[in-house]
Write a protein that holds these residues in place. Structure first.
Motif, PDB file in Angstrom:
ATOM      1  N   ALA A 191      68.716  65.994  30.208  1.00 31.75           N
ATOM      2  CA  ALA A 191      68.383  66.565  28.900  1.00 31.75           C
ATOM      3  C   ALA A 191      67.029  67.264  28.903  1.00 31.75           C
ATOM      4  CB  ALA A 191      68.403  65.481  27.827  1.00 31.75           C
ATOM      5  N   ILE A 192      66.198  66.982  29.909  1.00 29.32           N
ATOM      6  CA  ILE A 192      64.953  67.736  30.045  1.00 29.32           C
ATOM      7  C   ILE A 192      65.289  69.224  30.268  1.00 29.32           C
ATOM      8  CG2 ILE A 192      62.914  68.112  31.479  1.00 29.32           C
ATOM      9  CD1 ILE A 192      62.634  65.633  29.846  1.00 29.32           C
ATOM     10  N   LYS A 193      66.256  69.462  31.136  1.00 26.63           N
ATOM     11  CA  LYS A 193      66.686  70.853  31.376  1.00 26.63           C
ATOM     12  C   LYS A 193      67.217  71.481  30.090  1.00 26.63           C
ATOM     13  CE  LYS A 193      68.170  69.755  36.089  1.00 26.63           C
ATOM     14  NZ  LYS A 193      69.357  69.573  36.962  1.00 26.63           N
ATOM     15  N   GLY A 194      68.042  70.733  29.379  1.00 29.57           N
ATOM     16  CA  GLY A 194      68.597  71.253  28.139  1.00 29.57           C
ATOM     17  C   GLY A 194      67.526  71.539  27.101  1.00 29.57           C
ATOM     18  N   ALA A 195      66.570  70.639  26.997  1.00 24.42           N
ATOM     19  CA  ALA A 195      65.486  70.824  26.028  1.00 24.42           C
ATOM     20  C   ALA A 195      64.648  72.053  26.362  1.00 24.42           C
ATOM     21  CB  ALA A 195      64.608  69.575  25.978  1.00 24.42           C
ATOM     22  N   LEU A 196      64.303  72.189  27.639  1.00 25.21           N
ATOM     23  CA  LEU A 196      63.492  73.336  28.052  1.00 25.21           C
ATOM     24  C   LEU A 196      64.247  74.655  27.840  1.00 25.21           C
ATOM     25  CD1 LEU A 196      61.908  71.980  31.373  1.00 25.21           C
ATOM     26  CD2 LEU A 196      60.794  72.215  29.138  1.00 25.21           C
ATOM     27  N   ALA A 197      65.573  74.600  27.994  1.00 25.77           N
ATOM     28  CA  ALA A 197      66.369  75.820  27.901  1.00 25.77           C
ATOM     29  C   ALA A 197      66.710  76.208  26.471  1.00 25.77           C
ATOM     30  CB  ALA A 197      67.658  75.661  28.709  1.00 25.77           C
ATOM     31  N   TYR A 198      66.926  75.211  25.596  1.00 22.21           N
ATOM     32  CA  TYR A 198      67.503  75.520  24.294  1.00 22.21           C
ATOM     33  C   TYR A 198      66.612  75.200  23.096  1.00 22.21           C
ATOM     34  CZ  TYR A 198      71.692  75.620  27.206  1.00 22.21           C
ATOM     35  OH  TYR A 198      72.591  75.890  28.199  1.00 22.21           O
ATOM     36  N   LEU A 199      65.624  74.331  23.260  1.00 19.14           N
ATOM     37  CA  LEU A 199      64.793  73.939  22.124  1.00 19.14           C
ATOM     38  C   LEU A 199      63.431  74.625  22.172  1.00 19.14           C
ATOM     39  CD1 LEU A 199      65.547  70.089  21.961  1.00 19.14           C
ATOM     40  CD2 LEU A 199      66.713  71.970  20.780  1.00 19.14           C
ATOM     41  N   ASP A 200      62.747  74.566  21.064  1.00 20.02           N
ATOM     42  CA  ASP A 200      61.386  75.099  20.984  1.00 20.02           C
ATOM     43  C   ASP A 200      60.437  74.005  21.475  1.00 20.02           C
ATOM     44  OD1 ASP A 200      59.020  76.353  20.407  1.00 20.02           O
ATOM     45  OD2 ASP A 200      59.157  76.061  18.239  1.00 20.02           O
ATOM     46  N   VAL A 201      60.022  74.095  22.720  1.00 18.88           N
ATOM     47  CA  VAL A 201      59.162  73.085  23.342  1.00 18.88           C
ATOM     48  C   VAL A 201      57.738  73.638  23.414  1.00 18.88           C
ATOM     49  CG1 VAL A 201      58.725  71.713  25.410  1.00 18.88           C
ATOM     50  CG2 VAL A 201      61.081  72.139  24.667  1.00 18.88           C
ATOM     51  N   LYS A 202      56.800  72.886  22.872  1.00 20.95           N
ATOM     52  CA  LYS A 202      55.414  73.364  22.819  1.00 20.95           C
ATOM     53  C   LYS A 202      54.627  73.041  24.090  1.00 20.95           C
ATOM     54  CE  LYS A 202      55.098  73.074  17.777  1.00 20.95           C
ATOM     55  NZ  LYS A 202      54.342  72.504  16.640  1.00 20.95           N
ATOM     56  N   LEU A 203      55.061  71.999  24.838  1.00 21.96           N
ATOM     57  CA  LEU A 203      54.320  71.606  26.040  1.00 21.96           C
ATOM     58  C   LEU A 203      55.217  70.809  26.967  1.00 21.96           C
ATOM     59  CD1 LEU A 203      51.510  71.453  27.491  1.00 21.96           C
ATOM     60  CD2 LEU A 203      51.139  69.302  26.266  1.00 21.96           C
ATOM     61  N   PHE A 204      55.181  71.142  28.255  1.00 23.93           N
ATOM     62  CA  PHE A 204      55.898  70.380  29.270  1.00 23.93           C
ATOM     63  C   PHE A 204      54.873  69.636  30.117  1.00 23.93           C
ATOM     64  CE2 PHE A 204      58.044  70.446  33.605  1.00 23.93           C
ATOM     65  CZ  PHE A 204      58.784  69.304  33.352  1.00 23.93           C
ATOM     66  N   ILE A 205      55.041  68.325  30.219  1.00 23.88           N
ATOM     67  CA  ILE A 205      54.092  67.473  30.934  1.00 23.88           C
ATOM     68  C   ILE A 205      54.780  66.841  32.142  1.00 23.88           C
ATOM     69  CG2 ILE A 205      52.626  65.416  30.801  1.00 23.88           C
ATOM     70  CD1 ILE A 205      52.252  65.991  27.831  1.00 23.88           C
ATOM     71  N   THR A 206      54.143  66.949  33.293  1.00 23.29           N
ATOM     72  CA  THR A 206      54.643  66.335  34.522  1.00 23.29           C
ATOM     73  C   THR A 206      53.439  66.088  35.424  1.00 23.29           C
ATOM     74  OG1 THR A 206      56.226  66.592  36.338  1.00 23.29           O
ATOM     75  CG2 THR A 206      55.129  68.595  35.561  1.00 23.29           C
ATOM     76  N   SER A 207      53.675  65.872  36.721  1.00 20.73           N
ATOM     77  CA  SER A 207      52.567  65.688  37.669  1.00 20.73           C
ATOM     78  C   SER A 207      52.732  66.640  38.838  1.00 20.73           C
ATOM     79  CB  SER A 207      52.504  64.241  38.165  1.00 20.73           C
ATOM     80  OG  SER A 207      53.621  63.953  38.982  1.00 20.73           O
ATOM     81  N   GLU A 208      51.680  66.771  39.625  1.00 14.08           N
ATOM     82  CA  GLU A 208      51.683  67.728  40.738  1.00 14.08           C
ATOM     83  C   GLU A 208      52.048  67.089  42.071  1.00 14.08           C
ATOM     84  OE1 GLU A 208      48.716  71.327  40.137  1.00 14.08           O
ATOM     85  OE2 GLU A 208      47.616  69.422  40.063  1.00 14.08           O
TER      86      GLU A 208
END
Length: 266
Positions: free
Chosen positions: A145-162
């Motif tokens: 659902a992370i993929k779905g959210a990034l693709a279809y919703l209005d996401v203000k910030l994506f947080i992950t690590s390097e």
């Protein structure tokens, strides 16, 4: 609505019972003192009293009907969604910020269990904007659902690590975010983020500079601690014994714990 009813009730009652400049008490005192009042004259007063009592009862019932939906001040809401063999948590902050942490499992091919659960859940709640989407690590049981959210919703910030530069799933998530011009924030051990006044998020893991391949990505998962007032919520990703041993000096005690590897023994 319940509080509005309680606030307006005294004024409403006063408006109903005031006759001229007399209040209800004065009116009743006058009636009791007037022994010569006929039954015909008294009858309308009894009817008025009955209507007033009935109206008050209706207001009380309306208040009870809406009472379960009353919001008792600011609160932090955390929902752990059932996405099968995977993990997904949805957070609503006291100031109504919406945060999605992980997104459940990819069953096979393009059939995403997490996407079939998480996105419909958000839609049912009328949520089309997420203030932050957080991926603890790039394994398919956390990214559907992370993929779905990034693709279809209005996401203000994506947080992950390097710490996953060579993991294909990580690169896919970063590409999706970049294509939609979503800001990306890489977090690491030792950071303390103020989400809003009174709500903080501490990052206990991973350590900056470490690298994890796909086979060992579990041990590079983000470990996050949310604190709101006296309540602490510890989210441990899929970390296993090697990485968990590295955070024992952090203040791990919490009222709510999401077990490592979503409780899996495998």
């Amino acid at each position: 609505l319940f509080y509005l009813i309680l606030f307006c009730l005294p004024f409403w009652v006063k408006a109903q019972v005031v006759v001229g400049k007399q209040g209800m008490g004065e009116l009743l005192d006058g009636l009791l003192a007037d022994k010569s009042l006929s039954e015909e004259e008294a009858l309308p007063i009894e009817k008025d009293k009955g209507r007033i009592c009935g109206s008050l009862l209706c207001l009380l019932l309306v208040g009870m009907l809406f009472l379960p939906n009353v919001s008792w001040g600011h609160r932090l809401e955390v929902v752990f969604l059932d996405v099968g063999q995977g993990s997904s948590a949805f957070i609503v902050t006291p100031e109504k910020k919406y945060i999605l942490i992980d997104g459940g499992d990819q069953v096979s091919g393009d059939d995403y269990l997490g996407e079939r659960v998480v996105l419909p859940y958000l839609k049912q709640r009328g949520i089309t904007t997420l203030d932050a989407v957080i991926n603890t690590h790039p394994h398919s049981d956390h990214t559907a659902a992370i993929k779905g959210a990034l693709a279809y919703l209005d996401v203000k910030l994506f947080i992950t690590s390097e710490v996953f530069p060579e993991v294909e799933e990580q690169q896919l998530l970063l590409t999706l975010a970049a294509e939609r011009n979503i800001p990306i924030s890489f977090v690491r051990q030792g950071q303390r983020i103020t989400v809003e006044p009174g709500l903080t998020m501490e990052v206990f893991y991973p350590v900056a500079g470490e690298h994890y391949l796909e086979d060992d990505a579990n041990n590079g998962s983000l470990v996050l601690k949310l604190t709101y007032g006296d309540v602490d919520i510890l989210l441990t990703g899929d970390n296993e014994n090697p990485s968990l041993a590295e955070i024992t000096d952090f203040p791990l005690q919490s009222e709510i714990l999401l077990l490592p590897h979503h409780g899996s023994n495998g």
